[in-house]
Design an enzyme around this catalytic site. Structure first.
Site, PDB file in Angstrom:
ATOM      1  N   LYS A 115       0.825  -1.217   0.000  1.00 56.10           N
ATOM      2  CA  LYS A 115       0.000   0.000   0.000  1.00 56.10           C
ATOM      3  C   LYS A 115       0.848   1.251   0.000  1.00 56.10           C
ATOM      4  O   LYS A 115       0.497   2.243  -0.626  1.00 56.10           O
ATOM      5  CB  LYS A 115      -0.937   0.011   1.216  1.00 56.10           C
ATOM      6  CG  LYS A 115      -2.085  -0.961   1.036  1.00 56.10           C
ATOM      7  CD  LYS A 115      -3.290  -0.599   1.859  1.00 56.10           C
ATOM      8  CE  LYS A 115      -4.470  -1.424   1.397  1.00 56.10           C
ATOM      9  NZ  LYS A 115      -5.543  -1.508   2.370  1.00 56.10           N
ATOM     10  N   LYS A 199      -6.096  -9.661  -7.874  1.00 59.29           N
ATOM     11  CA  LYS A 199      -7.288 -10.053  -7.122  1.00 59.29           C
ATOM     12  C   LYS A 199      -8.436  -9.077  -7.416  1.00 59.29           C
ATOM     13  O   LYS A 199      -8.194  -7.882  -7.590  1.00 59.29           O
ATOM     14  CB  LYS A 199      -6.927  -9.992  -5.635  1.00 59.29           C
ATOM     15  CG  LYS A 199      -7.964 -10.557  -4.703  1.00 59.29           C
ATOM     16  CD  LYS A 199      -7.440 -10.535  -3.268  1.00 59.29           C
ATOM     17  CE  LYS A 199      -8.537 -10.117  -2.308  1.00 59.29           C
ATOM     18  NZ  LYS A 199      -8.159 -10.132  -0.907  1.00 59.29           N
ATOM     19  N   LYS A 202     -12.548  -4.073  -4.715  1.00 55.90           N
ATOM     20  CA  LYS A 202     -13.568  -3.033  -4.735  1.00 55.90           C
ATOM     21  C   LYS A 202     -12.954  -1.655  -4.901  1.00 55.90           C
ATOM     22  O   LYS A 202     -13.645  -0.694  -5.183  1.00 55.90           O
ATOM     23  CB  LYS A 202     -14.374  -3.104  -3.445  1.00 55.90           C
ATOM     24  CG  LYS A 202     -13.516  -3.065  -2.192  1.00 55.90           C
ATOM     25  CD  LYS A 202     -14.208  -3.698  -1.002  1.00 55.90           C
ATOM     26  CE  LYS A 202     -13.194  -3.920   0.116  1.00 55.90           C
ATOM     27  NZ  LYS A 202     -13.633  -4.833   1.128  1.00 55.90           N
TER      28      LYS A 202
END
Ligand code: TRP
Length: 339
Positions: A115, A199, A202
């Site tokens: 991240k 993956k 959302k």
């Protein structure tokens, strides 16, 4: 005498709308654990705010996720369904555990590294993102959870929780059950429809890359018809055809069948037909859930009752562990006359 049930804890972070990936990788597997285990299923809103959220959207999404939990078959009479921030012990335990965690192990967390590698400026990385796994450890440990059903990407965090628990236990005497991750064999890892090497997420900018649990049927059909495949033109289950493989995995996760069965029934048929089939399988699975979830969302008072009930139970259990932790590290017990 009835044997005490083992405890299961898991959560979804409401940082985006619930995808088919969340549903097949998490929720659908949680349903089957409800009879054998005492289950706590949480909505991790405190984890969501480690990155900036739109406040009104976050509130709305938490209710939607609760509605999806229930509509999917999580039973609030069997399992404790609750919102993380409604149980203050998570934050308080997280602080105490922060003092038993070290900088080194936290900086080694893969999710943190992934991240933050995208954000160059150190100053824009919140300390919350760094401490994220400690809050997760608190989530798990205050319920004395034995098992934590998660996807492989969260396995490292569960292992860290175990390490922290062990360290606390040996520093202050036996306090926590040591949790194990429970990676279900059948829990599908659903990939991005437009890039099957990633993956399904959302938080992706391209809405064709994922299917949301609340996507209307025509949207589902459109997204599947646009899903990336290959030029082989034959429905095979192989790493050389990752797009097709992903679609087969979706079918298998929904129907509980094996990839060979899907491949066999599409022998000699093209991708167009195959995709239409995949879309119908998804629509058939999600339509009843959407109907029930939307019904629940029209009556907020029922949802409110359910999460309040969940928070009461969760608070009772979590507080017991928190009091133990406070005592062991030497915090003077408060006399709460002002409450
Ligand atoms: N971090 C998890 C995720 O992103 C969500 C989560 C929060 C969780 N607390 C947890 C999962 C505790 C398992 C146990 O998927």
């Amino acid at each position: 005498m009835e044997e005490k049930k083992k405890i299961v804890f898991s959560a979804i972070k409401p940082s985006g709308d619930i995808t088919l990936g969340n549903y097949l990788g998490a929720i659908k597997n949680w349903i089957g654990l409800q009879d054998e285990y005492e289950c706590y299923y949480c909505i991790a809103d405190l984890h969501a705010i480690t990155v900036k959220q739109v406040p009104a959207q976050l509130r709305k999404r938490v209710l939607e996720i609760l509605a999806i939990y229930i509509a999917s078959g999580l039973d609030y009479r069997k399992s404790t369904l609750f919102v993380q921030s409604h149980v203050p012990a998570h934050s308080e335990a997280s602080w105490i555990l922060t003092c038993s965690a070290n900088m080194g192990e936290l900086s080694r967390m893969t999710q943190y590294k992934d991240k933050t590698s995208k954000l160059k400026e150190n100053s824009s990385i919140s300390a919350g993102l760094f401490n994220y796994p400690v809050l997760m450890a608190a989530d798990i440990l205050i319920y004395q959870a034995d098992f934590v059903p998660v996807g492989v990407d969260q396995k490292q965090h569960v292992e860290l929780s175990r390490d922290i628990a062990q360290r606390f236990n040996s520093a202050y005497s036996e306090t926590f059950v040591l949790p194990d991750s429970k990676i279900s064999e059948s829990a599908a890892k659903i990939m991005d429809l437009t890039d099957p090497s990633k993956k399904m997420s959302k938080s992706d900018d391209n809405e064709n890359s994922y299917i949301l649990v609340l996507d209307p049927p025509d949207v589902i059909r459109r997204k599947i018809s646009r899903a990336v495949t290959d030029s082989v033109g034959v429905v095979n289950y192989t790493d050389d055809q990752p797009g097709v493989k992903n679609l087969i995995n979706i079918v298998c996760a929904i129907k509980g069948i094996r990839p060979e069965e899907v491949v066999a029934s599409f022998e000699g048929r093209g991708y167009k037909e195959f995709k239409e089939y995949v879309a119908e399988v998804i629509v058939e699975e999600l339509e009843p859930i959407q109907k029930k979830a939307n019904e629940l969302l029209t009556d907020k008072t029922q949802l409110e009752e359910i999460y309040t009930e969940g928070a009461m139970k969760a608070n009772r259990i979590a507080l017991k562990t928190l009091r133990k932790m406070q005592k062991k590290v030497g915090l003077l017990p408060a006399v709460l006359k002002y409450l």
